[in-house]
Design an enzyme around this catalytic site. Sequence first.
Site, mmCIF file in Angstrom:
data_model
loop_
_atom_site.group_PDB
_atom_site.id
_atom_site.type_symbol
_atom_site.label_atom_id
_atom_site.label_comp_id
_atom_site.label_asym_id
_atom_site.label_seq_id
_atom_site.Cartn_x
_atom_site.Cartn_y
_atom_site.Cartn_z
ATOM 1 N N HIS A 293 17.523 -21.074 -19.790
ATOM 2 C CA HIS A 293 18.286 -21.027 -18.544
ATOM 3 C C HIS A 293 17.471 -21.528 -17.353
ATOM 4 O O HIS A 293 16.266 -21.292 -17.249
ATOM 5 C CB HIS A 293 18.913 -19.656 -18.297
ATOM 6 C CG HIS A 293 17.981 -18.515 -18.052
ATOM 7 N ND1 HIS A 293 17.536 -18.182 -16.790
ATOM 8 C CD2 HIS A 293 17.434 -17.599 -18.889
ATOM 9 C CE1 HIS A 293 16.762 -17.113 -16.874
ATOM 10 N NE2 HIS A 293 16.673 -16.743 -18.135
ATOM 11 N N HIS B 27 10.640 -10.701 -13.674
ATOM 12 C CA HIS B 27 11.544 -10.531 -12.522
ATOM 13 C C HIS B 27 10.800 -10.125 -11.247
ATOM 14 O O HIS B 27 11.437 -9.727 -10.280
ATOM 15 C CB HIS B 27 12.687 -9.558 -12.807
ATOM 16 C CG HIS B 27 13.751 -10.179 -13.679
ATOM 17 N ND1 HIS B 27 15.030 -9.693 -13.769
ATOM 18 C CD2 HIS B 27 13.727 -11.267 -14.470
ATOM 19 C CE1 HIS B 27 15.729 -10.442 -14.601
ATOM 20 N NE2 HIS B 27 14.959 -11.402 -15.047
ATOM 21 N N GLU C 175 22.463 -17.453 -15.977
ATOM 22 C CA GLU C 175 22.129 -16.454 -17.009
ATOM 23 C C GLU C 175 21.876 -15.097 -16.382
ATOM 24 O O GLU C 175 22.290 -14.060 -16.905
ATOM 25 C CB GLU C 175 20.888 -16.916 -17.789
ATOM 26 C CG GLU C 175 20.598 -16.120 -19.060
ATOM 27 C CD GLU C 175 19.637 -14.956 -18.881
ATOM 28 O OE1 GLU C 175 19.379 -14.251 -19.853
ATOM 29 O OE2 GLU C 175 19.141 -14.713 -17.740
HETATM 30 ZN ZN ZN Z 1 15.609 -15.008 -18.767
#
Ligand code: ZN
Length: 351
Positions: A62, A322, A204
Amino acid sequence: MGLFELLKKFSEASGVPGFEHNVANLIQDELKNYVDFMYTDQLGNLITVKGSGGKSILIAAHMDEVGLIVKHIDEKGFIRFAKLGGVADHVLLSSRVVIHTSKGPLYGVIGCKPIHLMREDERKQLVPYDKMFIDIGAKSLEEAKNFGVKVGDPISLDKNLIQLKNNLVCGKAFDDRVGCTILVEVLKRSKPKNKVYGVFTVQEEVGLRGATVSAYSINPNLGIAVDTTTSADHPEVAEHESPVKLGLGPAILVADGRRDSLGGGLISNLKLRNMLVDLAEKLRIPYQIEVMEGGTTDATAIQLTQKGIPACVISIPTRYVHSFSEVLNLDDVENLIKLLIAFVEQEKIEI
Ligand SMILES: [Zn+2]
């Protein structure tokens, strides 16, 4: 261009969910002489095709990264934002951001009340993101508008890729620009004996949206998602909570999904998973086997399309996923490239 330079280029590009075109352009540039053809679908997925015969193999990476979007501009020109994807509040504070306006990129910084002005109880608490704002240096709403900021402008984080010791690198958006890097390298270096669809998906991080439509339209014989996975091989996390480690090879997934139940995720196709494991063993490529709680990937959307597609995930172990300073090992990246090249170059895939 070496692996490091390519990852740096992709990592430093901006592309929050729904606004991936910068990344798509870079990938298109890289691949124009290496694939049979490519096209962009209605949602913005970049679909590349290489090879023929054998099975049709969809490999997905992604293009989007977690980020923010302008929600409101106040009378003084300060900006409130919404999140695009799962970003923890504490990684946002004091970050430098880029707002992508129709007049071009604009720098800003995420601010909040300074510690001096916090009450004793406030100091002990994490600042929630709705108590933060972006300062672009504007004096008024009018001025902010003149600089080009509008509600709905995408916001990415401003971070350069840096090198740590032992072939580790640190940067933003490795999830999943490292997947994009790997897929680009596989398409460049391989001579597939199968029809390979290299699909660079969109959105995504907000619900596997690009993979859902691209897998439906391609309807491949099998699908593999290349992504990052959490590797918390560091202080403050027990080993049993996060067994995957940096540098021990790509992680072949058995199952993933929600933390409480592994619902909403993927149980990898057994045949496909065993095939990948056998191939890694044969080629002496290091690998890890993984059960991942607390997230899922494009492979989940791929498996549930049409009549059901055998699917699996192979991931790069990544620390601080993240956040905007993710860390991974380039040896794992090279090993995953090797494994996927060998996979698509197989004469006969029984599935
Ligand atoms: Zn990912």
